[in-house]
Design an enzyme around this catalytic site. Structure first.
Site, PDB file in Angstrom:
ATOM      1  N   HIS A   1       0.809  -1.235   0.000  1.00 34.88           N
ATOM      2  CA  HIS A   1       0.000   0.000   0.000  1.00 34.88           C
ATOM      3  C   HIS A   1       0.841   1.284   0.000  1.00 34.88           C
ATOM      4  O   HIS A   1       1.960   1.316   0.522  1.00 34.88           O
ATOM      5  CB  HIS A   1      -0.915   0.004   1.227  1.00 34.88           C
ATOM      6  CG  HIS A   1      -0.128   0.016   2.513  1.00 34.88           C
ATOM      7  ND1 HIS A   1       0.243   1.179   3.133  1.00 34.88           N
ATOM      8  CD2 HIS A   1       0.380  -0.996   3.270  1.00 34.88           C
ATOM      9  CE1 HIS A   1       0.930   0.895   4.229  1.00 34.88           C
ATOM     10  NE2 HIS A   1       1.028  -0.424   4.319  1.00 34.88           N
TER      11      HIS A   1
ATOM     12  N   HIS B   1      11.903   0.516 -12.545  1.00 39.06           N
ATOM     13  CA  HIS B   1      11.753  -0.905 -12.882  1.00 39.06           C
ATOM     14  C   HIS B   1      11.875  -1.733 -11.609  1.00 39.06           C
ATOM     15  O   HIS B   1      12.907  -1.706 -10.950  1.00 39.06           O
ATOM     16  CB  HIS B   1      12.841  -1.301 -13.894  1.00 39.06           C
ATOM     17  CG  HIS B   1      12.801  -2.746 -14.313  1.00 39.06           C
ATOM     18  ND1 HIS B   1      13.659  -3.257 -15.258  1.00 39.06           N
ATOM     19  CD2 HIS B   1      12.020  -3.796 -13.937  1.00 39.06           C
ATOM     20  CE1 HIS B   1      13.406  -4.548 -15.435  1.00 39.06           C
ATOM     21  NE2 HIS B   1      12.429  -4.898 -14.645  1.00 39.06           N
TER      22      HIS B   1
HETATM   23  C1  LIG Z   1      24.468  -5.541  -8.758  1.00 41.54           C
HETATM   24  C2  LIG Z   1      24.707  -5.609 -10.254  1.00 41.54           C
HETATM   25  C3  LIG Z   1      24.003  -4.454 -10.964  1.00 41.54           C
HETATM   26  C4  LIG Z   1      26.220  -5.516 -10.443  1.00 41.54           C
HETATM   27  O1  LIG Z   1      26.548  -5.741 -11.770  1.00 41.54           O
HETATM   28  P1  LIG Z   1      28.098  -5.640 -12.215  1.00 41.54           P
HETATM   29  O2  LIG Z   1      28.635  -4.308 -11.858  1.00 41.54           O
HETATM   30  O3  LIG Z   1      28.170  -6.079 -13.637  1.00 41.54           O
HETATM   31  O4  LIG Z   1      28.776  -6.657 -11.218  1.00 41.54           O
HETATM   32  P2  LIG Z   1      29.664  -7.945 -11.523  1.00 41.54           P
HETATM   33  O5  LIG Z   1      28.812  -9.026 -12.152  1.00 41.54           O
HETATM   34  O6  LIG Z   1      30.907  -7.503 -12.242  1.00 41.54           O
HETATM   35  O7  LIG Z   1      30.019  -8.416 -10.063  1.00 41.54           O
HETATM   36  C5  LIG Z   1      30.928  -7.683  -9.243  1.00 41.54           C
HETATM   37  C6  LIG Z   1      30.989  -8.378  -7.889  1.00 41.54           C
HETATM   38  O8  LIG Z   1      29.749  -8.156  -7.191  1.00 41.54           O
HETATM   39  C7  LIG Z   1      29.135  -9.423  -6.890  1.00 41.54           C
HETATM   40  N1  LIG Z   1      27.692  -9.242  -7.117  1.00 41.54           N
HETATM   41  C8  LIG Z   1      27.078  -9.037  -8.296  1.00 41.54           C
HETATM   42  N2  LIG Z   1      25.759  -8.869  -8.114  1.00 41.54           N
HETATM   43  C9  LIG Z   1      25.539  -8.978  -6.795  1.00 41.54           C
HETATM   44  C10 LIG Z   1      24.378  -8.900  -6.013  1.00 41.54           C
HETATM   45  N3  LIG Z   1      23.183  -8.670  -6.570  1.00 41.54           N
HETATM   46  N4  LIG Z   1      24.502  -9.036  -4.686  1.00 41.54           N
HETATM   47  C11 LIG Z   1      25.704  -9.267  -4.111  1.00 41.54           C
HETATM   48  N5  LIG Z   1      26.865  -9.346  -4.808  1.00 41.54           N
HETATM   49  C12 LIG Z   1      26.773  -9.207  -6.140  1.00 41.54           C
HETATM   50  C13 LIG Z   1      29.749 -10.416  -7.850  1.00 41.54           C
HETATM   51  O9  LIG Z   1      29.712 -11.715  -7.327  1.00 41.54           O
HETATM   52  C14 LIG Z   1      31.157  -9.872  -7.957  1.00 41.54           C
HETATM   53  O10 LIG Z   1      31.859 -10.258  -6.813  1.00 41.54           O
HETATM   54  P3  LIG Z   1      33.443 -10.630  -6.896  1.00 41.54           P
HETATM   55  O11 LIG Z   1      34.126  -9.363  -7.354  1.00 41.54           O
HETATM   56  O12 LIG Z   1      33.789 -11.029  -5.491  1.00 41.54           O
HETATM   57  O13 LIG Z   1      33.547 -11.742  -7.893  1.00 41.54           O
HETATM   58  C15 LIG Z   1      24.159  -6.937 -10.867  1.00 41.54           C
HETATM   59  O14 LIG Z   1      24.954  -8.042 -10.498  1.00 41.54           O
HETATM   60  C16 LIG Z   1      22.734  -7.212 -10.478  1.00 41.54           C
HETATM   61  O15 LIG Z   1      22.393  -7.686  -9.389  1.00 41.54           O
HETATM   62  N6  LIG Z   1      21.837  -6.917 -11.437  1.00 41.54           N
HETATM   63  C17 LIG Z   1      20.436  -7.176 -11.331  1.00 41.54           C
HETATM   64  C18 LIG Z   1      19.976  -7.780 -12.652  1.00 41.54           C
HETATM   65  C19 LIG Z   1      18.508  -8.106 -12.610  1.00 41.54           C
HETATM   66  O16 LIG Z   1      17.930  -8.464 -11.602  1.00 41.54           O
HETATM   67  N7  LIG Z   1      17.875  -7.976 -13.749  1.00 41.54           N
HETATM   68  C20 LIG Z   1      16.459  -8.225 -13.893  1.00 41.54           C
HETATM   69  C21 LIG Z   1      16.120  -8.088 -15.357  1.00 41.54           C
HETATM   70  S1  LIG Z   1      14.433  -8.405 -15.663  1.00 41.54           S
END
Ligand SMILES: CC(C)(COP(=O)(O)OP(=O)(O)OC[C@H]1O[C@@H](n2cnc3c(N)ncnc32)[C@H](O)[C@@H]1OP(=O)(O)O)[C@@H](O)C(=O)NCCC(=O)NCCS
Length: 215
Positions: A141, A150
């Site tokens: 709510h 998004h």
């Molecule tokens: C948080 C986020 C934006 C970071 O993306 P990024 O900058 O490309 O990050 P990377 O994949 O390079 O990961 C960097 C580090 O963060 C960690 N990490 C990535 N996403 C994480 C998350 N959600 N929570 C905790 N740690 C995360 C990775 O394991 C990595 O750790 P390491 O350096 O120890 O190996 C992305 O991982 C994420 O969660 N995106 C959401 C995507 C989503 O839900 N999309 C829905 C589409 S409908």
């Protein structure tokens, strides 16, 4: 001239995976989809809908009598820019609301909004133009969702949460009651927002901690 098009159908900008889910939501709610324009104009079909060109084609489609538009682009800023462009061209921005979504009669929903299957939106919440409330997300709510934000699949907002324009919650992220999430801020998948987050940051983890500026 190109193929015969359904004049009452919706034109979709974007031909990727998000567009597929949007097309199925539109069809499930009784709407038809006429054509797709995509940055990659290679002629093809997406779920049976022809890709007729890139967005330079929009004016011709408008001239042929198509008037409904949906922007099926995941990038929040680009979706907002293209939505404004479509509106300026005289298109109306339709909503893609899956019939399995449960939306309170006291909620208000903007234009060009995607509300996917299994979503719940509760009393007095407001969803801004061009927002995406993705599959199975929960908005309790009195929440306020800014334009072009998004909510990722299976994410959840407790009551009275505010999301700024273009903010993004990744899949499975959640926010406790009353917090605000700043404009252009990203919360990584699975994060829990337990304190207000300022504009333009990336936050991850439980509880979500700021890891830097948004990329
Ligand atoms: C948080 C986020 C934006 C970071 O993306 P990024 O900058 O490309 O990050 P990377 O994949 O390079 O990961 C960097 C580090 O963060 C960690 N990490 C990535 N996403 C994480 C998350 N959600 N929570 C905790 N740690 C995360 C990775 O394991 C990595 O750790 P390491 O350096 O120890 O190996 C992305 O991982 C994420 O969660 N995106 C959401 C995507 C989503 O839900 N999309 C829905 C589409 S409908």
């Amino acid at each position: 001239m190109g193929p015969t098009l359904d004049i009452g159908g919706v034109v979709i900008i974007g031909g990727g995976g998000h567009a597929k889910v949007v097309i199925e939501s539109l069809r499930a709610s009784g709407q038809t989809v006429a054509a797709i324009v995509d940055a990659d104009p290679t002629p093809r079909a997406v779920l049976g809908v022809p890709v007729v060109g890139d967005d330079a084609k929009l004016a011709e489609l408008k001239g042929r009598g198509l008037s409904k538009l949906f922007v099926a682009i995941g990038d929040n800023r680009l979706r907002q820019v293209l939505g404004r462009k479509g509106r300026d061209m005289g298109f109306s921005l339709v909503n893609a609301i899956h019939p399995s979504a449960v939306i309170s009669p006291t909620a208000t929903i903007g234009e060009g909004v995607a509300i996917m299957a299994g979503v719940a939106i509760n009393a007095d919440s407001r969803v801004g133009d061009l927002a995406i409330v993705n599959t199975g997300a929960v908005v309790d709510h009195d929440c306020v969702l800014g334009a072009a934000c998004h909510l990722g699949p299976a994410s959840a907002l407790a009551g009275t949460v505010t999301m700024g324009e273009r903010a993004f919650l990744g899949v499975g992220a959640r926010a406790i009651p009353g917090v605000s999430i700043g404009t252009d801020t990203i919360v990584g998948a699975g994060g829990v927002v337990a304190r207000d987050l300022p504009d333009g940051v990336l936050a991850i983890g439980v509880p979500a901690k700021i890891k830097g500026d948004r990329r």
